[in-house]
Design an enzyme around this catalytic site. Structure first.
Site, short mmCIF file in Angstrom:
data_model
loop_
_atom_site.label_atom_id
_atom_site.label_comp_id
_atom_site.label_asym_id
_atom_site.label_seq_id
_atom_site.Cartn_x
_atom_site.Cartn_y
_atom_site.Cartn_z
N LEU A 1 16.13 31.09 0.38
CA LEU A 1 15.59 32.38 -0.09
C LEU A 1 14.46 32.83 0.84
O LEU A 1 14.49 33.92 1.39
CB LEU A 1 15.07 32.23 -1.54
CG LEU A 1 14.34 33.43 -2.13
CD1 LEU A 1 15.28 34.63 -2.28
CD2 LEU A 1 13.71 33.09 -3.49
N THR A 2 13.47 31.94 1.02
CA THR A 2 12.25 32.29 1.76
C THR A 2 12.54 32.64 3.22
O THR A 2 13.38 32.02 3.87
CB THR A 2 11.29 31.09 1.69
OG1 THR A 2 11.02 30.82 0.33
CG2 THR A 2 9.99 31.37 2.42
N PRO B 1 10.47 34.18 7.07
CA PRO B 1 9.15 34.18 7.70
C PRO B 1 8.23 35.27 7.13
O PRO B 1 7.02 35.05 7.00
CB PRO B 1 9.45 34.43 9.18
CG PRO B 1 10.84 33.90 9.37
CD PRO B 1 11.56 34.14 8.08
N GLY C 1 7.83 35.29 1.31
CA GLY C 1 7.74 34.03 0.57
C GLY C 1 7.61 34.35 -0.90
O GLY C 1 8.61 34.51 -1.62
N SER C 2 6.37 34.54 -1.37
CA SER C 2 6.15 34.95 -2.76
C SER C 2 6.82 36.29 -3.02
O SER C 2 7.35 36.56 -4.10
CB SER C 2 4.64 35.10 -3.03
OG SER C 2 4.01 33.86 -2.93
N ILE D 1 13.26 25.47 4.55
CA ILE D 1 14.48 25.06 3.88
C ILE D 1 14.57 23.53 3.87
O ILE D 1 14.72 22.91 4.94
CB ILE D 1 15.72 25.66 4.59
CG1 ILE D 1 15.59 27.18 4.70
CG2 ILE D 1 17.01 25.27 3.87
CD1 ILE D 1 15.35 27.91 3.39
N ARG E 1 -10.88 -4.48 -7.73
CA ARG E 1 -12.09 -4.25 -6.93
C ARG E 1 -13.34 -4.48 -7.78
O ARG E 1 -13.49 -3.91 -8.87
CB ARG E 1 -12.07 -2.80 -6.44
CG ARG E 1 -13.27 -2.38 -5.64
CD ARG E 1 -13.19 -2.91 -4.25
NE ARG E 1 -14.28 -2.40 -3.43
CZ ARG E 1 -14.45 -2.75 -2.16
NH1 ARG E 1 -13.62 -3.58 -1.58
NH2 ARG E 1 -15.46 -2.26 -1.49
N ILE F 1 -11.21 6.76 -6.28
CA ILE F 1 -11.29 5.42 -6.87
C ILE F 1 -11.08 4.35 -5.80
O ILE F 1 -11.75 3.31 -5.79
CB ILE F 1 -10.25 5.28 -8.02
CG1 ILE F 1 -10.69 6.13 -9.21
CG2 ILE F 1 -10.07 3.81 -8.44
CD1 ILE F 1 -9.66 6.24 -10.33
N GLU G 1 8.07 26.69 -4.36
CA GLU G 1 8.72 27.07 -5.64
C GLU G 1 7.77 27.88 -6.53
O GLU G 1 7.72 27.71 -7.75
CB GLU G 1 9.24 25.84 -6.38
CG GLU G 1 10.18 25.05 -5.50
CD GLU G 1 11.58 24.91 -6.04
OE1 GLU G 1 11.90 25.59 -7.03
OE2 GLU G 1 12.33 24.13 -5.45
N1 CAA Z 1 16.75 34.51 -14.36
C1 CAA Z 1 17.60 35.56 -14.28
N2 CAA Z 1 17.16 36.82 -14.03
C2 CAA Z 1 15.84 36.99 -13.82
C3 CAA Z 1 14.91 35.94 -13.89
C4 CAA Z 1 15.43 34.65 -14.19
N3 CAA Z 1 14.60 33.61 -14.26
N4 CAA Z 1 13.67 36.40 -13.65
C5 CAA Z 1 13.81 37.71 -13.44
N5 CAA Z 1 15.11 38.07 -13.54
C6 CAA Z 1 15.67 39.42 -13.42
C7 CAA Z 1 14.93 40.36 -14.33
O1 CAA Z 1 15.51 40.40 -15.61
C8 CAA Z 1 15.08 41.68 -13.60
O2 CAA Z 1 16.37 42.23 -13.85
P1 CAA Z 1 16.52 43.62 -14.68
O3 CAA Z 1 15.80 44.64 -13.85
O4 CAA Z 1 18.00 43.82 -14.77
O5 CAA Z 1 15.85 43.36 -15.97
C9 CAA Z 1 15.07 41.28 -12.13
O6 CAA Z 1 15.43 39.89 -12.08
C10 CAA Z 1 13.71 41.46 -11.50
O7 CAA Z 1 12.80 40.64 -12.22
P2 CAA Z 1 11.23 40.82 -12.20
O8 CAA Z 1 10.92 42.28 -12.46
O9 CAA Z 1 10.62 39.80 -13.08
O10 CAA Z 1 10.90 40.54 -10.69
P3 CAA Z 1 9.52 40.61 -10.00
O11 CAA Z 1 9.68 41.43 -8.77
O12 CAA Z 1 8.43 41.00 -10.97
O13 CAA Z 1 9.30 39.10 -9.57
C11 CAA Z 1 7.93 37.30 -8.81
C12 CAA Z 1 8.10 38.79 -8.98
C13 CAA Z 1 7.96 36.61 -10.15
C14 CAA Z 1 6.58 37.09 -8.16
C15 CAA Z 1 9.09 36.74 -7.95
O14 CAA Z 1 9.19 37.47 -6.76
C16 CAA Z 1 8.82 35.29 -7.62
O15 CAA Z 1 9.07 34.39 -8.44
N6 CAA Z 1 8.30 35.01 -6.40
C17 CAA Z 1 8.11 33.65 -5.95
C18 CAA Z 1 9.28 33.22 -5.14
C19 CAA Z 1 9.33 31.74 -4.98
O16 CAA Z 1 9.04 30.98 -5.87
N7 CAA Z 1 9.76 31.31 -3.80
C20 CAA Z 1 9.98 29.93 -3.54
C21 CAA Z 1 11.30 29.80 -2.83
S1 CAA Z 1 12.05 28.23 -2.81
C22 CAA Z 1 11.06 27.26 -1.92
O17 CAA Z 1 9.89 27.23 -2.11
C23 CAA Z 1 11.66 26.39 -0.90
C24 CAA Z 1 11.83 25.00 -1.41
O18 CAA Z 1 11.97 24.75 -2.54
C25 CAA Z 1 11.84 23.89 -0.51
#
Ligand code: CAA
Length: 401
Positions: free
Chosen positions: A125-126, A128, A131-132, A157, A270, A339, A365
């Site tokens: 997903l992520t 460059p 990310g968030s 990844i 210790r 500790i 995540e």
């Molecule tokens: N399941 C299913 N659908 C979902 C959902 C879920 N958990 N959460 C939201 N949705 C749906 C919503 O219902 C909405 O759909 P509708 O418009 O039809 O209702 C749509 O998705 C959009 O949802 P939001 O409005 O909640 O979305 P948002 O823009 O407000 O989200 C955010 C913002 C929560 C910050 C989100 O962008 C987010 O979680 N960002 C962080 C990303 C992240 O964690 N990245 C890590 C990637 S993985 C990684 O790190 C790599 C690794 O593991 C090694």
């Protein structure tokens, strides 16, 4: 309300703990120091049946529930984060999301080799510049007849160099007024022409695990390999994070437990002024906080596991568990170093590794800040937690799985 774990949960915990002690911990300090992952880890995890945990028996999975998946993550991360990360990306982000979103034909095609450990799945997903801010990814999937052509790049990844297939989220409609509805999800085989990967070097933690970038240069993916409908990609990604965050939250409890165990051992051995430092109240305070974090952490992730079992949406609860447990793990590792004194500052004791590893989980995540924002928005009523159209198959798995 029943808080008891089953005999099966106890057996799974025992099996995962033994696996971590026998297969993950030996030679780990050297691999971590050399930034080397053990190429045999995936094969060993597959052979032990760990890669099929949480997957229904009809797809050759272990037919165990989702709490079992959390328990395995906890026990593996008590050994090392690199082993738990395999569970997070393969079982959580990849397999459970396929189980939730796949058509019956896709599930039958993809899940059995993944559950048997013959294939390993990962998640992309992520990017460059996203990310968030996941809604602003740039990787493009352009429709061409019965295929999509993917171009772009993903970063951070896990298992980039090892996974056989990746759940990738890409933009299919760049003109969508709501960007979240302009994305789709695909399962991309790493042997598809135009796919490549490159490891990321110089990481602070998870040094015994593989992390990298993946690149798509005109990668052709069949429309039959799209997960969910066109436009569902953001939802697929968010539900993948519901599963990934669960495994990370459970794993963090393993770090807390490892730090507690190491600190108790050290505090009893210790001596200062003729008595063990465990008799000192300031040391006891740090140990008490670790015991508190372990038990609160377990309650938080068991609850999420139960919500998965019964098919309830748990986006809010899993965010809370991930935020709380990862912060607590970092604090526990920091206190464990305190500790151990100067010994904790070296890699002679595992707490130094747990400290570096736990720092990463505060970021990936969903960063600490993203989870705080989510919790505040839920509390303020700005974020809705209405039931989802698609949830995981409930446990015990039936024909609906
Ligand atoms: N399941 C299913 N659908 C979902 C959902 C879920 N958990 N959460 C939201 N949705 C749906 C919503 O219902 C909405 O759909 P509708 O418009 O039809 O209702 C749509 O998705 C959009 O949802 P939001 O409005 O909640 O979305 P948002 O823009 O407000 O989200 C955010 C913002 C929560 C910050 C989100 O962008 C987010 O979680 N960002 C962080 C990303 C992240 O964690 N990245 C890590 C990637 S993985 C990684 O790190 C790599 C690794 O593991 C090694």
């Amino acid at each position: 309300m029943d808080f008891s774990l089953t005999r099966e949960h106890d057996m799974i915990r025992e099996m995962a703990r033994k696996f971590a002690d026998q297969e993950i911990t030996p030679g780990l300090a050297e691999r971590d120091r050399a930034h080397e992952s053990d190429p045999d880890t995936l094969r060993k995890m597959g052979a032990a049946g760990l890669l099929g945990i949480g997957i229904p028996g009809k797809y050759d999975g272990s037919d165990t529930d989702y709490i079992s998946l959390g328990i395995v993550c906890e026990e593996l991360e008590r050994g090392d984060t690199s082993a738990r990360v395999v569970m997070s990306v393969h079982s959580g982000l990849h397999c459970l999301t396929t189980l939730q979103w796949g058509t019956p034909e896709q599930k039958m095609r993809w899940l059995p080799p993944l559950a048997r450990g013959e294939k390993v799945g990962a998640f992309g997903l992520t990017e460059p510049d996203a990310g968030s801010d996941a809604v602003n990814i740039k990787t493009r999937a352009e429709r061409s007849g019965d295929e999509y052509i993917l171009n772009g790049q993903k970063t951070w990844i896990s298992l980039a160099d090892y996974a056989d297939q990746f759940l990738v989220v890409a933009v299919t409609d760049p003109n969508a007024s709501n960007k979240a509805k302009g994305m789709s999800a695909f399962i991309v085989n790493r042997h598809t022409p135009g796919f490549s990967s490159r490891a990321i070097k110089g990481k602070l933690g998870v040094r015994a695990g593989n992390t990298g970038e993946i690149f798509f240069d005109n990668v052709r993916v069949s429309a039959a390999d799209r997960l969910g409908e066109e436009g569902d990609g953001f939802k697929v990604a968010m539900s993948a994070l519901d599963h990934g965050r669960y495994t990370v939250a459970a794993g963090a409890v393993g770090i807390i437990t490892a730090c507690l165990e190491a600190s108790v051992r050290y505090a009893n051995d210790r001596k200062v002024g003729g008595e063990p430092i465990g008799r000192k109240q300031l040391v006891q305070q740090m140990i008490a906080k670790m015991a508190q974090g372990r038990d609160i952490g377990r309650l938080l992730y068991y609850q999420v596991g139960w919500m998965k079992n019964v098919g309830l949406r748990h986006t809010r609860e899993v965010s809370l568990a991930k935020w709380t447990n990862c912060n607590t793990a970092f604090e526990a590792a920091n206190d464990a170093i305190e500790i151990h004194g100067a010994y904790g500052f070296t890699d002679e004791f595992p707490v130094e590794r747990h400290f570096r590893n736990s720092r990463g989980a505060v970021i990936y995540e969903g960063t600490r800040e993203i989870h705080q924002l989510m919790q505040a928005e839920y509390a303020l009523g700005y974020r809705s937690d209405r039931p989802l159209d698609r949830v995981l198959p409930t446990y015990p798995f039936g024909e609906n799985a």
